[in-house]
Design an enzyme around this catalytic site. Structure first.
Site, PDB file in Angstrom:
ATOM      1  N   ASP A   1       0.811  -1.218   0.000  1.00 39.27           N
ATOM      2  CA  ASP A   1       0.000   0.000   0.000  1.00 39.27           C
ATOM      3  C   ASP A   1       0.843   1.267   0.000  1.00 39.27           C
ATOM      4  OD1 ASP A   1       0.906  -0.495   2.593  1.00 39.27           O
ATOM      5  OD2 ASP A   1      -1.069  -0.919   3.391  1.00 39.27           O
TER       6      ASP A   1
ATOM      7  N   ASN B   1      -7.360  -3.041  14.395  1.00 40.40           N
ATOM      8  CA  ASN B   1      -8.763  -3.323  14.053  1.00 40.40           C
ATOM      9  C   ASN B   1      -8.902  -4.542  13.128  1.00 40.40           C
ATOM     10  OD1 ASN B   1      -7.908  -2.408  11.564  1.00 40.40           O
ATOM     11  ND2 ASN B   1      -9.271  -0.631  11.487  1.00 40.40           N
TER      12      ASN B   1
ATOM     13  N   HIS C   1      -7.255  -4.979  10.204  1.00 42.27           N
ATOM     14  CA  HIS C   1      -7.005  -4.766   8.767  1.00 42.27           C
ATOM     15  C   HIS C   1      -5.709  -5.454   8.338  1.00 42.27           C
ATOM     16  CE1 HIS C   1      -4.698  -0.680   9.383  1.00 42.27           C
ATOM     17  NE2 HIS C   1      -3.854  -1.682   9.399  1.00 42.27           N
TER      18      HIS C   1
ATOM     19  N   GLU D   1      -9.770  -2.188   5.384  1.00 42.08           N
ATOM     20  CA  GLU D   1     -10.369  -1.891   6.679  1.00 42.08           C
ATOM     21  C   GLU D   1     -11.642  -2.710   6.877  1.00 42.08           C
ATOM     22  OE1 GLU D   1      -8.613  -0.244   8.654  1.00 42.08           O
ATOM     23  OE2 GLU D   1      -8.111   1.787   8.020  1.00 42.08           O
TER      24      GLU D   1
HETATM   25  P1  PGA Z   1       2.248  -1.749  12.587  1.00 37.05           P
HETATM   26  O1  PGA Z   1       1.070  -1.671  11.511  1.00 37.05           O
HETATM   27  O2  PGA Z   1       3.203  -2.778  12.107  1.00 37.05           O
HETATM   28  O3  PGA Z   1       2.853  -0.376  12.583  1.00 37.05           O
HETATM   29  O4  PGA Z   1       1.627  -2.111  13.893  1.00 37.05           O
HETATM   30  C1  PGA Z   1       0.476  -2.845  11.081  1.00 37.05           C
HETATM   31  C2  PGA Z   1      -0.648  -2.537  10.139  1.00 37.05           C
HETATM   32  O5  PGA Z   1      -1.341  -1.525  10.311  1.00 37.05           O
HETATM   33  O6  PGA Z   1      -0.863  -3.328   9.210  1.00 37.05           O
END
Ligand code: PGA
Length: 241
Positions: A67, A136, A138, A143
């Site tokens: 992304d 959450n 995702h 999302e």
């Molecule tokens: P993080 O993010 O590794 O910074 O916890 C993970 C994500 O949002 O996929």
């Protein structure tokens, strides 16, 4: 689904890297799906170490990132292109033209997303996909929602994600509200998937994911249960619930 519970972040990173190193050693022109965020940084450090100390060769490796924020170009310190250069690509012998991060400044976003999926297919498809997980649930920026896109698409970030990611920006107002994200279908086409979760802020979502024998688009990561080759690596903090 294979589950590794590691003592801490360092052990998690070493475990993830050792799987990747084995795969890269088996197939020199491997196609890797890569993730940004705090979680994979330790894994990337281990890959850099393996390159510098053991000569792990990236010269034929291709990569596709999950992304990118819309509106940030690759020179912006908060862009995911910048992140990947800083945390991995600048320190290994990868050909930058073999590294792909969605272009957050693409003019025709819809056409660009289709093109990104086409490029992945044309390259032969992703061999190993690394994933983090949002608090959450995702994966990439898919999302929780009633419906999820199969292909790469433009997504609107949830408030919780904007809050989670604000730590990387000067203020929460600076966090882009939209992003380009590989879709659930693009991710599920990877031949092998490795999901990493570290820290207490992932304990609740990992408990929901691992305890329930269900899939739901409200926890996008739960769809990975339908994939035939998923390895989940957690540290004890992320497994504490
Ligand atoms: P993080 O993010 O590794 O910074 O916890 C993970 C994500 O949002 O996929």
């Amino acid at each position: 689904m294979k589950l590794f519970i590691e003592k801490d972040y360092d052990a998690l990173s070493k475990r993830a890297a050792s799987i990747l190193i084995e795969e890269i050693s088996k197939k020199e022109d491997i196609i890797l799906g890569l993730a940004t965020g705090s979680t994979p940084i330790g894994t990337y450090k281990e890959l850099i170490r393996a390159h510098k100390e053991d000569g792990l060769d990236f010269s034929k490796v291709k990569t596709f990132n999950l992304d990118e924020y819309i509106g940030l170009d690759g020179s912006h310190p908060n862009s995911y292109r910048y992140f990947m250069d800083e945390h991995l690509f600048n320190h290994i012998n990868i050909d930058k033209s073999n590294t792909h991060v969605p272009d957050g400044k693409a003019e025709d976003l819809e056409a660009y997303c289709k093109e990104y999926d086409r490029l992945i297919e044309e390259s032969g498809g992703i061999d190993v996909q690394i994933l983090g997980i949002g608090s959450n649930g995702h994966i990439a920026f898919n999302e929780p929602a009633e419906e999820l896109s199969l292909g790469t698409t433009v997504v609107r970030l949830k408030e919780s994600t904007i809050r989670d990611n604000a730590r990387f920006f000067n203020s929460i107002e600076e966090v882009p509200k939209t992003a380009i994200s590989m879709g659930i279908g693009s991710i599920m086409k990877a031949r092998k998937i490795i999901l990493l979760a570290s820290g207490k802020n992932k304990a609740e979502i990992m408990a929901k994911l691992l305890k329930n024998d269900v899939v739901t688009t409200q926890i996008p990561a739960s769809l990975l249960k339908l994939h035939h080759d998923v390895t989940i690596i957690v540290d004890e903090d992320a497994y504490s619930e």
